[in-house]
Design an enzyme around this catalytic site. Structure first.
Site, PDB file in Angstrom:
ATOM      1  CG  HIS A  97      -2.114  -0.957   0.864  1.00 36.18           C
ATOM      2  ND1 HIS A  97      -2.515  -1.793   2.132  1.00 36.18           N
ATOM      3  CD2 HIS A  97      -2.931  -1.005   0.023  1.00 36.18           C
ATOM      4  CE1 HIS A  97      -3.598  -2.501   1.511  1.00 36.18           C
ATOM      5  NE2 HIS A  97      -3.780  -2.143   0.305  1.00 36.18           N
ATOM      6  NE  ARG A 128      26.390  -6.919 -29.927  1.00 35.51           N
ATOM      7  CZ  ARG A 128      27.034  -5.735 -29.599  1.00 35.51           C
ATOM      8  NH1 ARG A 128      27.258  -4.785 -30.463  1.00 35.51           N
ATOM      9  NH2 ARG A 128      27.494  -5.584 -28.287  1.00 35.51           N
TER      10      ARG A 128
END
Length: 670
Positions: free
Chosen positions: A417, A574
């Protein structure tokens, strides 16, 4: 049942004025989603009419309004005094006789259905709570493991009193809600035995970026209040909705939390209903739920989201007895779903000593003098613009949080919260640091950075930063397609919302460095590395079953997160291009790497992949790519091979790819 109580399975969202958003939502799910696989525990709710009847009893409402009319909620001390006075009044006034009789009847019916040995959760549900444009989450109290009628009545009274805790009073004033316009319903719901199972919170979007194609799941051992309150650092998972819908493995990422404590039932006969106990060290380094359970939770979340037609904030619990997962709350998500079509960017201009790190909340930067606070009794000492540093921030601290330039805590996760309120207030927060109150000194100038991904950083001193905003609707069309460079999976969801034509370069070495940090050969040969490295490997990899599975899974998680964020656009990955000195800097790497005079043109790229010394490591990268493309179905991933110096090197790499199921021309691989 009566005008004072209603069974949960009698309720729908049309009953929000009667029982509040939380209880109405439980009834809505019981009536409409049970057949779709969403399990919700039963119970009953007191109505808003019962609440108003109680307030009118013995002139209670007039006395409360008299105190509130004289209150300035920005005066923290006055807020504390007035709130305490009102709560004492509520606890002193008895229930009206007909209301008490209706509660007795409703509870007797539950005992007939569930037996006399069942324990109950008693939760608040405000009639103005969980509206689409306001987050009342956590403002009222929850009482767990409540047994017996007398204790149920006492818990209902405490729930009513919690409508006037400090944070709830202040929130209503700041949001423009009239106090008398908000009523409270108490929900009495069968307890799920998550004290011997697990529990957590999930959102049907990414809480930090608003990315809507993922479900964010948190989990920890024991009762869910520890996660909700921010008292524990939970496990975290992201699940890709389209991949899950397609029936494929859909978990994009896993983050193991420390989970050092859990809340469980206290021994019978004592004053306390629940207790907090340590979690065994061997369990701390495991995930608290399985992959199958994560995907089951995400499936339920998607069903709930579809029914309500909007992003949802959901609490769940796994019963340790029957092994089933139950939904115990569902409410609208109220922060990211309302974000305007604006890109906000904070850019740090310099760096200094890192004091502490944790989970970042939001994408902002804040700075100021550190104010270390142990508890709420020190509230008066906090000055606007300071950085709040404390062990655990819960919503009781909202009057301080709204004046803070940043928040730093030792404990907590991204769905507690406190984190929700920090997002709502637009205050950067770093939670779950572990050592913040020890590492940061009171009165020191600090800069709190949440703008660089999943990890938030607390720096020494006041550092320069730039704040830039762009309205997407006003950004001009450009005549070329621009692809992005994305190296950090943590930021992929946010980046994907910028105008783009996909990812032109995702460097695998960035994924390995940020998400793994250990040399692949150390993981393949853990017995050959020093004892301290073996301990690190055990700590990080045990939850995955083996060090090799950890390496493959973490690469797959990083790449799949980027691929899912930009799907169906192309993502060019890559393969790793560490140089030998960079590989040596990974944990356990120095003993496996040559000492090269010029690593830039040395043992790297394609020549490394095809060497007998490294081929097995490269094959693990291939396994991860195959998992992403073939098993998860994210075929928007394409592969790039770096630093190819000869045709023979190219042929050798293509052969290894083919041998590992990545053959050019198959499954769309170029």
């Amino acid at each position: 049942m009566s005008e004072n109580t209603l069974r949960l399975d009698q309720l729908t969202m049309n009953d929000v004025p009667l029982v509040g958003g939380k209880n109405a939502s439980l009834g809505e799910m019981l009536q409409n989603l049970t057949a779709l696989g969403v399990s919700v525990p039963g119970g009953f709710a007191t109505t808003s009419m019962a609440y108003h009847q109680f307030l009118e009893h013995e002139g209670l409402a007039d006395r409360i309004n008299g105190l509130l009319n004289e209150l300035n909620v920005d005066d923290v001390a006055a807020l504390q005094r007035t709130g305490a006075q009102i709560r004492d009044l509520i606890m002193e006034v008895p229930f009206p006789p007909d209301m008490e009789a209706d509660i007795d009847t409703a509870y007797a019916a539950l005992e007939v259905e569930y037996g006399t040995e069942t324990s109950w959760a008693v939760r608040s549900s405000a009639t103005a709570e969980d509206l689409p444009d306001a987050s009342f989450a956590g403002q009222q109290e929850t009482y767990l493991n409540v047994s017996g009628l007398d204790n149920i009545k006492q818990a209902i009274r405490l729930v009513f009193a919690s409508l006037f805790n400090d944070r709830a009073i202040a929130y209503r004033v700041h949001q423009g809600f009239a106090h008398e316009g908000v009523a409270l319903s108490a929900g009495i719901q069968k307890m799920v035995r998550s004290d011997i199972g697990a529990s957590g919170v999930m959102f049907t979007l990414d809480t930090e970026s608003g990315f809507n194609d993922a479900v964010f799941v948190t989990s920890s051992y024991g009762l869910g209040e520890m996660v909700v309150q921010g008292a524990v650092n939970p496990d975290e998972f992201y699940v890709h909705k389209p991949t899950l819908t397609a029936g494929r493995p859909a978990i994009l990422s896993r983050h193991i939390g420390s989970k050092m404590e859990k809340m469980e039932y206290a021994p019978a006969g004592g004053d306390e209903l629940v207790q907090i106990v340590p979690v065994a060290e061997d369990d701390q380094i495991l995930f608290s739920i399985s992959d199958e359970e994560v995907e089951s939770l995400a499936t339920m979340a998607m069903v709930i989201e579809k029914h309500y037609g909007r992003p949802m904030d959901i609490e769940w619990a796994k019963d340790g007895n029957d092994g089933r997962i139950y939904i115990v709350q569902a409410r609208p998500e109220t922060v990211q779903s309302q974000s305007a079509n604006i890109i906000e960017k904070y850019i740090l201009k310099s760096r200094s000593e890192v004091l502490s790190t944790g989970r970042s909340i939001g994408h902002r930067i804040g700075s100021g003098k550190a104010c270390l606070m142990n508890d709420l009794s020190q509230m008066d000492s906090f000055e606007p613009g300071q950085v709040l540093v404390t062990d655990m921030t819960d919503p009781d601290w909202e009057p301080i949080m709204k004046r803070a330039s940043a928040i730093v805590t030792n404990r907590g996760g991204r769905t507690c919260h406190a984190a929700i309120i920090a997002r709502e207030l637009g205050v950067p927060a770093v939670v779950g640091c572990g050592d913040a109150t020890a590492a940061v000194k009171a009165g020191d100038d600090v800069t709190v950075v949440c703008s660089e991904g999943d990890t938030g950083v607390v720096y020494q001193g006041l550092l320069d930063f730039e704040h830039v905003t762009h309205e997407l609707d006003e950004m001009p069309e450009i005549p070329v397609k621009i692809m992005m460079n994305v190296g950090n999976p943590d930021r992929a969801f946010g980046f994907s919302q910028l105008p783009n034509a996909g990812v032109g370069l995702a460097r695998l070495e960035f994924v390995i460095n940020n998400m793994i940090g250990i040399h692949p050969k150390a993981l393949m040969n853990p017995e050959s590395v020093p004892e301290e490295v073996q301990q690190i490997i055990k700590q990080r990899t045990t939850a995955y079953g083996s060090p090799i599975e950890y390496y493959v899974s973490r690469i797959a998680e990083g790449v799949s997160t980027i691929a899912a964020a930009f799907a169906p656009k192309k993502v060019i990955v890559r393969m790793s291009d560490f140089k030998s000195n960079e590989y040596a800097n990974l944990i356990g790497g120095s003993q496996f790497e040559p000492d090269e005079e010029n690593p830039m043109i040395g043992f790297r790229g394609a020549s490394r992949y095809i060497s007998e010394d490294f081929r097995a490591c490269f094959e693990l990268e291939c396994q991860a790519m195959k998992r992403v493309r073939d098993e998860m179905g994210l075929t928007n991933v394409e592969l790039m091979i770096p630093f190819v110096r000869t045709v023979d090197e190219a042929k050798g790499v293509v052969e290894i790819l083919r041998d590992n199921g990545l053959e050019r021309g198959k499954n769309g691989l170029r």
